[in-house]
Design a protein around this motif. Structure first.
Motif, PDB file in Angstrom:
ATOM      1  N   LYS A  84       0.833  -1.199   0.000  1.00 28.75           N
ATOM      2  CA  LYS A  84       0.000   0.000   0.000  1.00 28.75           C
ATOM      3  C   LYS A  84       0.870   1.251   0.000  1.00 28.75           C
ATOM      4  CE  LYS A  84      -4.490  -1.012   1.841  1.00 28.75           C
ATOM      5  NZ  LYS A  84      -5.533  -0.662   2.779  1.00 28.75           N
ATOM      6  N   LYS A  85       1.948   1.220   0.768  1.00 32.37           N
ATOM      7  CA  LYS A  85       2.847   2.367   0.846  1.00 32.37           C
ATOM      8  C   LYS A  85       3.460   2.656  -0.517  1.00 32.37           C
ATOM      9  CE  LYS A  85       6.824   4.130   3.337  1.00 32.37           C
ATOM     10  NZ  LYS A  85       7.867   3.854   4.317  1.00 32.37           N
ATOM     11  N   ARG A  86       3.933   1.608  -1.194  1.00 38.20           N
ATOM     12  CA  ARG A  86       4.525   1.789  -2.525  1.00 38.20           C
ATOM     13  C   ARG A  86       3.498   2.315  -3.521  1.00 38.20           C
ATOM     14  NH1 ARG A  86       5.654  -2.917  -4.708  1.00 38.20           N
ATOM     15  NH2 ARG A  86       5.159  -4.210  -2.930  1.00 38.20           N
ATOM     16  N   LEU A  87       2.293   1.770  -3.462  1.00 30.59           N
ATOM     17  CA  LEU A  87       1.243   2.213  -4.380  1.00 30.59           C
ATOM     18  C   LEU A  87       0.857   3.666  -4.115  1.00 30.59           C
ATOM     19  CD1 LEU A  87      -1.042  -0.952  -4.441  1.00 30.59           C
ATOM     20  CD2 LEU A  87       0.434  -0.132  -6.274  1.00 30.59           C
ATOM     21  N   LYS A  88       0.837   4.069  -2.858  1.00 30.15           N
ATOM     22  CA  LYS A  88       0.516   5.461  -2.532  1.00 30.15           C
ATOM     23  C   LYS A  88       1.593   6.409  -3.036  1.00 30.15           C
ATOM     24  CE  LYS A  88      -2.542   4.628   1.352  1.00 30.15           C
ATOM     25  NZ  LYS A  88      -2.794   4.786   2.793  1.00 30.15           N
TER      26      LYS A  88
ATOM     27  N   LEU B  51       0.977   6.739  -6.648  1.00 33.37           N
ATOM     28  CA  LEU B  51      -0.195   7.586  -6.837  1.00 33.37           C
ATOM     29  C   LEU B  51       0.174   9.061  -6.697  1.00 33.37           C
ATOM     30  CD1 LEU B  51      -3.261   7.801  -7.249  1.00 33.37           C
ATOM     31  CD2 LEU B  51      -3.516   7.557  -4.773  1.00 33.37           C
ATOM     32  N   GLU B  52       0.998   9.375  -5.713  1.00 33.11           N
ATOM     33  CA  GLU B  52       1.439  10.761  -5.527  1.00 33.11           C
ATOM     34  C   GLU B  52       2.235  11.245  -6.742  1.00 33.11           C
ATOM     35  OE1 GLU B  52       4.247  13.395  -2.546  1.00 33.11           O
ATOM     36  OE2 GLU B  52       3.423  11.498  -1.831  1.00 33.11           O
TER      37      GLU B  52
ATOM     38  N   ASN C 150       1.190  14.285  -9.287  1.00 31.89           N
ATOM     39  CA  ASN C 150       2.100  15.403  -9.558  1.00 31.89           C
ATOM     40  C   ASN C 150       2.302  15.578 -11.062  1.00 31.89           C
ATOM     41  OD1 ASN C 150       2.458  16.013  -6.850  1.00 31.89           O
ATOM     42  ND2 ASN C 150       4.312  14.794  -6.664  1.00 31.89           N
ATOM     43  N   GLN C 151       2.473  14.484 -11.761  1.00 28.86           N
ATOM     44  CA  GLN C 151       2.676  14.545 -13.204  1.00 28.86           C
ATOM     45  C   GLN C 151       1.404  15.015 -13.912  1.00 28.86           C
ATOM     46  OE1 GLN C 151       5.648  14.267 -14.691  1.00 28.86           O
ATOM     47  NE2 GLN C 151       6.388  14.070 -12.604  1.00 28.86           N
ATOM     48  N   LEU C 152       0.269  14.623 -13.392  1.00 26.36           N
ATOM     49  CA  LEU C 152      -0.995  15.072 -13.961  1.00 26.36           C
ATOM     50  C   LEU C 152      -1.157  16.583 -13.788  1.00 26.36           C
ATOM     51  CD1 LEU C 152      -3.562  14.204 -15.385  1.00 26.36           C
ATOM     52  CD2 LEU C 152      -4.550  13.676 -13.168  1.00 26.36           C
ATOM     53  N   ASP C 153      -0.761  17.092 -12.642  1.00 23.72           N
ATOM     54  CA  ASP C 153      -0.794  18.544 -12.422  1.00 23.72           C
ATOM     55  C   ASP C 153       0.129  19.261 -13.399  1.00 23.72           C
ATOM     56  OD1 ASP C 153      -2.620  18.299 -10.363  1.00 23.72           O
ATOM     57  OD2 ASP C 153      -1.102  18.386  -8.778  1.00 23.72           O
ATOM     58  N   ARG C 154       1.313  18.704 -13.625  1.00 25.06           N
ATOM     59  CA  ARG C 154       2.263  19.293 -14.573  1.00 25.06           C
ATOM     60  C   ARG C 154       1.687  19.296 -15.984  1.00 25.06           C
ATOM     61  NH1 ARG C 154       7.585  16.653 -15.032  1.00 25.06           N
ATOM     62  NH2 ARG C 154       8.226  18.615 -15.917  1.00 25.06           N
ATOM     63  N   ALA C 155       1.030  18.194 -16.347  1.00 26.31           N
ATOM     64  CA  ALA C 155       0.441  18.093 -17.686  1.00 26.31           C
ATOM     65  C   ALA C 155      -0.681  19.112 -17.863  1.00 26.31           C
ATOM     66  CB  ALA C 155      -0.076  16.675 -17.924  1.00 26.31           C
ATOM     67  N   LYS C 156      -1.491  19.289 -16.833  1.00 24.47           N
ATOM     68  CA  LYS C 156      -2.581  20.267 -16.914  1.00 24.47           C
ATOM     69  C   LYS C 156      -2.019  21.681 -17.054  1.00 24.47           C
ATOM     70  CE  LYS C 156      -6.006  17.580 -14.396  1.00 24.47           C
ATOM     71  NZ  LYS C 156      -6.769  17.434 -13.138  1.00 24.47           N
ATOM     72  N   TRP C 157      -0.963  21.979 -16.320  1.00 26.82           N
ATOM     73  CA  TRP C 157      -0.341  23.292 -16.407  1.00 26.82           C
ATOM     74  C   TRP C 157       0.205  23.523 -17.822  1.00 26.82           C
ATOM     75  CZ3 TRP C 157       4.564  24.988 -17.607  1.00 26.82           C
ATOM     76  CH2 TRP C 157       4.837  26.320 -17.344  1.00 26.82           C
ATOM     77  N   LEU C 158       0.894  22.514 -18.341  1.00 26.80           N
ATOM     78  CA  LEU C 158       1.458  22.611 -19.692  1.00 26.80           C
ATOM     79  C   LEU C 158       0.351  22.791 -20.722  1.00 26.80           C
ATOM     80  CD1 LEU C 158       3.943  22.379 -21.567  1.00 26.80           C
ATOM     81  CD2 LEU C 158       3.549  19.927 -21.606  1.00 26.80           C
TER      82      LEU C 158
END
Length: 82
Positions: free
Chosen positions: A57-61, A64-65, A69-77
């Protein structure tokens, strides 16, 4: 597309943006990366809910983080080139 490939594509797009070559980045390409990241996010959420091992679960979280973060970067771009 693996998460690492999505991250690599975003890095290339950011490099183009910094070099002043944003015209060469097609919004549809960034949207495709965003869709893949969103699908990966949903898959990870499902895996987290089905997992009982704490270490997994820790690795998956952490994944997920990173995905979020990458999704936020993509939206900004996408907002910058749109």
């Amino acid at each position: 597309m693996a998460l690492s490939k999505s991250i690599e594509k975003l890095k290339k797009y950011y490099a183009r943006l910094e070099a002043g070559k944003a015209k060469k980045i097609k919004p549809s390409h960034v949207e495709k990366v965003m869709r893949k990241l969103e699908a990966n996010e949903q898959k990870l959420l499902e895996e987290i809910s089905n997992t009982t091992k704490t270490s997994k679960k820790k690795r998956l979280k952490q994944k997920l983080e990173t995905t979020r973060n990458q999704l936020d970067r993509a939206k900004w771009l996408h907002a910058k080139i749109d």
